[in-house]
Motif scaffolding. Structure first.
Motif, short mmCIF file in Angstrom:
data_model
loop_
_atom_site.label_atom_id
_atom_site.label_comp_id
_atom_site.label_asym_id
_atom_site.label_seq_id
_atom_site.Cartn_x
_atom_site.Cartn_y
_atom_site.Cartn_z
N VAL A 332 0.73 -0.99 -0.07
CA VAL A 332 0.01 0.05 0.53
C VAL A 332 0.97 1.24 -0.11
CG1 VAL A 332 -1.64 1.20 1.44
CG2 VAL A 332 -2.20 -1.15 1.31
N LYS A 333 1.94 1.31 0.56
CA LYS A 333 2.74 2.26 0.67
C LYS A 333 3.94 2.07 -0.35
CE LYS A 333 2.12 3.61 5.35
NZ LYS A 333 2.99 3.29 6.97
N TYR A 355 7.97 2.07 -5.52
CA TYR A 355 8.13 3.24 -6.13
C TYR A 355 8.00 3.25 -7.26
CZ TYR A 355 8.13 4.93 -1.51
OH TYR A 355 7.92 5.19 0.33
N ARG A 565 -11.05 14.55 -6.13
CA ARG A 565 -10.24 15.60 -5.26
C ARG A 565 -8.88 15.37 -6.21
NH1 ARG A 565 -8.57 12.21 0.46
NH2 ARG A 565 -6.26 11.75 -0.68
N ASN A 567 -4.44 14.51 -6.74
CA ASN A 567 -4.20 13.69 -5.83
C ASN A 567 -3.16 13.43 -6.40
OD1 ASN A 567 -5.88 11.80 -4.56
ND2 ASN A 567 -6.59 11.63 -6.34
N ALA A 568 -1.93 13.81 -5.43
CA ALA A 568 -0.47 13.82 -6.05
C ALA A 568 0.05 12.07 -5.50
CB ALA A 568 0.14 15.24 -5.18
N ALA A 569 0.85 11.66 -6.16
CA ALA A 569 1.69 10.93 -5.93
C ALA A 569 3.17 11.22 -4.95
CB ALA A 569 2.42 9.77 -7.07
N ASN A 570 3.59 10.17 -3.97
CA ASN A 570 5.00 10.88 -3.75
C ASN A 570 5.68 10.32 -4.30
OD1 ASN A 570 7.35 9.76 -2.24
ND2 ASN A 570 5.96 9.05 -0.64
N PRO A 571 6.73 11.85 -3.81
CA PRO A 571 7.69 12.22 -4.84
C PRO A 571 8.46 11.52 -5.54
CG PRO A 571 8.06 13.85 -3.23
CD PRO A 571 6.26 12.81 -2.81
N ARG A 572 8.78 9.84 -4.83
CA ARG A 572 9.47 9.05 -5.27
C ARG A 572 9.22 8.21 -5.94
NH1 ARG A 572 9.36 8.90 0.60
NH2 ARG A 572 11.04 9.21 1.36
N GLN B 637 11.98 15.72 -0.15
CA GLN B 637 11.14 14.15 0.50
C GLN B 637 10.49 14.14 1.29
OE1 GLN B 637 11.64 11.85 -2.02
NE2 GLN B 637 13.43 10.40 -1.71
N PRO B 638 9.04 12.88 0.52
CA PRO B 638 8.64 13.08 2.07
C PRO B 638 9.14 11.99 3.24
CG PRO B 638 7.34 12.20 0.71
CD PRO B 638 9.11 13.02 -0.14
N GLU B 639 8.91 11.99 4.52
CA GLU B 639 9.49 10.86 5.17
C GLU B 639 9.30 9.49 5.20
OE1 GLU B 639 5.83 9.96 7.84
OE2 GLU B 639 6.96 11.62 9.07
N GLU B 640 10.30 8.76 5.34
CA GLU B 640 10.23 7.57 4.87
C GLU B 640 9.01 6.38 4.98
OE1 GLU B 640 12.20 4.58 3.41
OE2 GLU B 640 13.42 6.01 3.85
N ASN B 641 8.20 6.73 5.94
CA ASN B 641 6.68 5.57 5.35
C ASN B 641 5.65 6.45 4.98
OD1 ASN B 641 6.52 3.32 5.18
ND2 ASN B 641 6.65 3.20 7.65
N ALA B 642 6.00 7.49 3.95
CA ALA B 642 5.11 8.53 3.46
C ALA B 642 4.04 7.79 3.50
CB ALA B 642 5.49 9.87 3.27
N PRO B 643 1.83 7.92 2.71
CA PRO B 643 2.23 7.69 2.44
C PRO B 643 2.38 7.65 0.43
CG PRO B 643 0.44 9.40 2.90
CD PRO B 643 1.58 9.43 3.38
N LEU B 644 1.97 6.68 -0.76
CA LEU B 644 1.77 6.56 -2.05
C LEU B 644 0.92 7.56 -1.83
CD1 LEU B 644 3.37 5.13 -3.97
CD2 LEU B 644 1.72 2.93 -4.01
N TYR B 645 0.09 8.34 -1.45
CA TYR B 645 -0.66 8.80 -2.77
C TYR B 645 -1.57 10.30 -1.77
CZ TYR B 645 -0.38 5.77 -6.41
OH TYR B 645 0.06 5.05 -7.05
N ALA B 646 -1.39 11.19 -1.83
CA ALA B 646 -1.98 12.56 -0.47
C ALA B 646 -2.84 13.39 -1.69
CB ALA B 646 -1.12 12.56 0.29
#
Lengths: 680, 680
Positions: A332-333, A355, A565, A567-572, B637-646
């Motif tokens: 999920v993450k 990612y 909404r 949604n943006a993805a984690n920049p990774r 860069q978000p923290e290591e365990n940040a969610p995949l989508y926000a």
């Protein structure tokens, strides 16, 4: 695990789906998919690749009559994806096995889907067809109980010598799933007895006792199927076998490696090196309790994790549960598409590295999304928490349903998030991506898998404990539930996924004490839930619980406002940098060429426009759904012969209205570009 | 073609390169590459894949002594890329052929590079080594003149039966190129006579006359080599053979198809279907005069187009020239990387479809960039126009030089524009991309190809007509040119590619009438060129021509200001949307992890910052070059365990200084990320 927290899926015979969204999908499966698939399993669909599934059972049944067995010789694989095919496709030889080594499972999946459908829609003709087919299947079964047409037809001395790649235990799993489902739907136990006989035989052959085989399935599913068989029959040995398979997997010395060495020696090939890491594709690279990252073939992984969750629910195995939670978190993450799909790479139909979620080369197999829903429901069964239901909902309302055309007549195996038909034609890296759904596949795992999850959707929407009913998905339904001898009729009305309203009304002849629990979806910023006065109300792990005495007419009302909404993805996730995906409620939206013209990549969304989004209805293939219009910009395309590179200047853009439709409905209006992610 | 416009490359013996940039590269080739490659060709480099190139010639020479020939049996291919390898790599069998079918060509390329090097740097030891090797090569030649160790060692009855995939005519081409170069460098004609003998034999076997073979090379190069042989010897038959190969290519019935049918029949395989389109990989899908799109294997294509240009220059064939121009336009407008690389896809090492220029999966083979420089120079020879020289310069200063480490000890075959070592390790779609240069390759086409173009760089910088000298590339040099019996010494001083100044000074004992022509580079917005007073000055097709009587001390000064430039790609290039590439003069720049830290994709350039760019010097591997610093932003860069989508929010960015180094110098400071394109 806290056994008090566990729940079980509702018996789908207790539920009548009235939901417009799921009702329509189920009807499509019932009217279109089940009859079509039966034709396909019998190679009677003009222009479609033959399945040879029923051919193989018939051939094996005839062989059983004659009681002779050929000596095992591995049939040659043809080029097209490891199938054995007849020289003349129109005239297969009556005694030979054709198709993939796992072809039997397609029949089992079809029977399972048919069983769920029969649970709610009695259909004597369909039931008669299934019964007739079961006769053939049972006639093909060996006296020992063994039942896999590949080895029955190619020589039994090869049985269980290639657990890694030949799917005998996978077929056992699907046989069990179908047999239990059909028994529960119809009360008929012929197939269930066949499944038990095969399972009994596998119990004799596999296990910790000396002299028994120490192997386990190359393609998982038997693990969760055996748990189901245990729950249906009460026979501990099936639970034990499942546990053996789980415990054995990935231990040292690696069984698959030992097995390969034996085969290599026998065939005079070079013996493979000692390296368990090669078996990550099969999730057999280390013991399951030590696994931390979701790796390998995504469907296999999802099935394995489902079996692990089942086992930990039943046995309270905390280590196993911890592994499930780690793997869940990892998916999920780090490895989940915003469409609810998993398995980013076509290479091995597998999870990619963290990612790595490419949009155009995505694999995101339909079956993998289904397996994620399996895993999610099992985690929910252990302990209700909306984090599981949110993902289950995401998969089911988006990638799972996208796998089937709205008319039920064609299917996607691969579910990309971005498609350019021109690129798919030219670029061999996109060979696996189809721009229009296909009628049938030689490897037809996805269509019958969609049929079985769709037909049993109620079991994902609702789980129950003795005095509690959980609503995980807001699927309009009429549910019956007995509490202390009192029969409650619960009517769930829902406008989800299009509008954020739902309500459950209780009908009962007598007051009854119980708990009704409702999920607060993660996509809803400000849920408002009101229950009858005087009820005890608790909120926990994303669920609101109403406990008390329910009387006729009592009603719980849910307001679950759904905003558009961005949604943006984690920049990774490199692929999604500078882009957003549009969702509303559980639905992920996409742009299609049909609405937005060519060159979707030239469009850009105005992030401020989200508050002015226009929400309207669109009808695609006769089905109504919500579409969204958001303001944005279209970059001007330079003239045909413009230079490839030029000095940077602020791009010329014109105002544009970007139209989005639900992702699941894409590719129902001809071939064209599609994109989930849009530049911001 | 206007014969009056044509020019020919300068004889490199007339030029002494004094240029710091090219001088250093040539020295590296001379001191490092040539000796190293000789060791490699003789399998004496520890840890490197053996070449078997000289082994094969020695084995064939021994066989010639014995005058016995084996009957042809195709040696089996091993898994690693179609090589035949000995069971024990340390002990190859003395009589057997090993390596790729085209292994002979590696020696020829090495001799060619050595010849160019000897032209300016006499080196008796190197010359002695070459002479000794030539003895072996000549001893391997058949009495008929045939010379290809693959068939000599595996059986001559197979010769010319698989023109499509076995490189006999390719090896002929490289033999000719090396023989002419070595003859011109040293006056020694032993290898040239061998080349003529092999060419004569091919003339006997191939041609329009009845009974002769109607085939042509599967891998082009013989076309341009035969033109060179014609120009060196004056023998028309070589020009005729080249024209025959060109005219024959892609005509119907397709020769490669007919050849395949014959082999299939002989070997009892299914006969392939009539479909010329399969041969686009070989540019044999249609007659060359009808080709409009650059397709197939990029190196083959570049060599073919070079041969077509040569032929049209010599024969005035307008149709052929029109095809060259169409193909040139197609490459430059639709298929060229900003680094001067071509061939975007690893599948077939080929051109992809228009505007498909992926950065991370790019193939952009070093040899393909070299072939583009070949093609460009030949178009320039026909008619000087800066559009050709601009692209030649781009390829040579960027991708060609990037193919070799600054110390000359390792090489890139593939030249990506974006690299993440983590992705390259995990992602099988990136299998072809190396993050550090390799010492040698089994298929070692690129290192000796770099050596030959680098060693003959002067022939790309300058072409001449009787009374005209063209300066295409500003490569600091001392040039001698005779005009009407008067010997001019022309000193070109140049600070390019780092600063935009150049000047040519004439030294002469007597006044001489001639034209000096200078290219106005496309990258320069405001070139200023001043010549001696009284000279006739004409500007045409991106060149400024000074014509008149030149006296000792006359001087042309060029001010070619080079700004830092941000380049945007045509929006049809999906990969580069919203990104820019930084160039300054002919140099394309890139960001490396060594300067900018990990996660280059989090960096964004401020487009306004281009005017405040800081230009400084950096030293990498002891070589000085220009680096650039531009202002920009780094996404947090978000923290290591940040969610995949926000939910989308304006990204948090901090100010950052983005440092760029020349693309050719990347991967000289250890493994790390690299990116040419940066978000804007």
């Amino acid at each position: 695990m806290n056994k008090k927290e566990a729940s079980t899926p509702i018996d789908i015979r207790q539920v009548k789906i009235t939901d417009p969204f799921w009702g329509a999908v189920q009807e499509t499966v019932r009217r279109e998919v089940l009859p079509y698939q039966w034709e396909a399993l019998n190679d009677r669909v003009p222009g479609a690749e033959p399945s040879f599934c029923m051919h193989n059972f018939r051939a094996a049944a005839r062989l059983m009559e004659r009681k002779t067995q050929p000596g095992f010789t591995e049939p040659g694989y043809t080029f097209r994806g490891f199938q054995t095919l007849p020289e003349d496709k129109e005239h297969p030889e009556a005694d030979k096995f054709y198709g993939f080594v796992f072809q039997d499972s397609d029949f089992y999946k079809w029977v399972e889907a048919a069983a769920y459908s029969l649970s709610n829609h009695p259909d004597p003709e369909l039931e008669g067809t299934v019964d007739g087919a079961i006769e053939i299947i049972c006639a093909a079964q060996q006296e020992s109980g063994y039942l896999d047409t590949y080895y029955i037809l190619n020589g039994m001395d090869g049985a269980f010598t290639n657990l890694k790649d030949h799917h005998e235990l996978y077929c056992l799993g699907h046989l069990i799933e179908s047999a239990v489902a059909y028994y529960q739907a119809t009360g008929k136990d012929k197939l269930l007895r066949a499944a038990c006989r095969y399972a009994d035989y596998v119990c004799q052959c596999f296990g910790p006792e000396e002299g028994k085989c120490k192997g386990y399935p190359g393609h998982e599913i038997a693990e969760m199927a055996l748990v189901r068989l245990y729950e249906a029959t009460g026979q501990e040995k099936y639970l034990d076998l499942s546990r053996f398979f789980l415990d054995q997997r990935g231990t040292s010395p690696n069984y698959f490696l030992e097995e390969e060495k034996r085969r290599a020696q026998k065939e005079g090939r070079p013996v493979p090196k000692d390296d368990s890491s090669h078996y990550a594709y099969y999730q057999a690279h280390k013991p399951v309790r030590e696994q931390e990252e979701a790796v390998g073939h995504a469907v296999r992984a999802g099935y394995l994790y489902s079996g692990m969750a089942d086992m930990s629910r039943l046995t309270g195995d905390k280590e196993l549960l911890a592994a499930c939670k780690r793997l869940w978190d990892n998916i999920v993450k780090k490895k989940l598409y915003i469409t609810g799909g998993i398995g980013g790479t076509a290479v091995g139909e597998a999870f990619s590295y963290p990612y790595d979620l490419p949009n155009d080369t995505a694999y995101s197999e339909t079956c993998a999304a289904i397996s994620l829903a399996f895993f999610a429901r099992r985690m929910l069964e252990i302990s209700p928490s909306s984090e599981y239901a949110d993902v289950m909902e995401l998969s089911m309302y988006n990638t799972v349903v996208a796998g089937m055309a709205l008319d039920g007549k064609s299917f996607f195996y691969v579910n990309p998030l971005e498609v350019s038909p021109a690129a798919c034609k030219e670029d061999t890296r996109l060979e696996h991506v189809k721009t229009v759904r296909q009628k049938w596949f030689g490897c037809a795992c996805c269509p019958p898998n969609i049929a079985r999850i769709v037909s049993s959707a109620a079991a994902y929407a609702f789980t129950e404990r003795e005095e509690t009913l959980f609503t995980h998905l807001y699927m309009g339904s009429e549910i019956t539930k007995e509490v202390e001898g009192i029969k409650l009729r619960l009517i769930l009305e829902s406008s989800i996924p299009w509008e954020g309203r739902a309500a459950m009304t209780v009908h009962t002849d007598a007051p009854a004490k119980c708990t009704l629990a409702f999920r607060l979806p993660g996509w809803c910023r400000a849920p408002a839930v009101t229950g009858p006065e005087g009820m005890e109300r608790v909120e926990k792990e994303g669920y609101v619980y109403f406990t008390g005495i329910w009387r006729d007419g009592d009603r719980v009302e849910l307001s679950l406002p759904m905003e558009v909404r961005l949604n943006a993805a984690n920049p990774r996730v490199r692929e999604d940098m500078g882009r957003v995906a549009v969702t509303r409620g559980p639905i992920c939206y996409c742009m299609e060429q049909a609405d937005n013209g060519e060159n979707l990549h030239l469009l850009r969304l105005d992030p401020g426009a989200v508050n002015k989004a226009a929400i309207s209805q669109i009808e695609i293939c006769g089905q109504k759904m919500t579409s969204l219009e958001l303001e944005g910009f279209r970059r001007e395309q330079p003239e045909e012969n413009a230079p490839l590179y030029a000095e940077y200047a602020t791009p010329q853009e014109s105002q544009a209205c970007l139209k989005f439709i639900p992702y699941y409905a894409w590719a129902n209006r001809g071939e064209g570009e599609m994109s989930v992610w849009v530049r911001i």
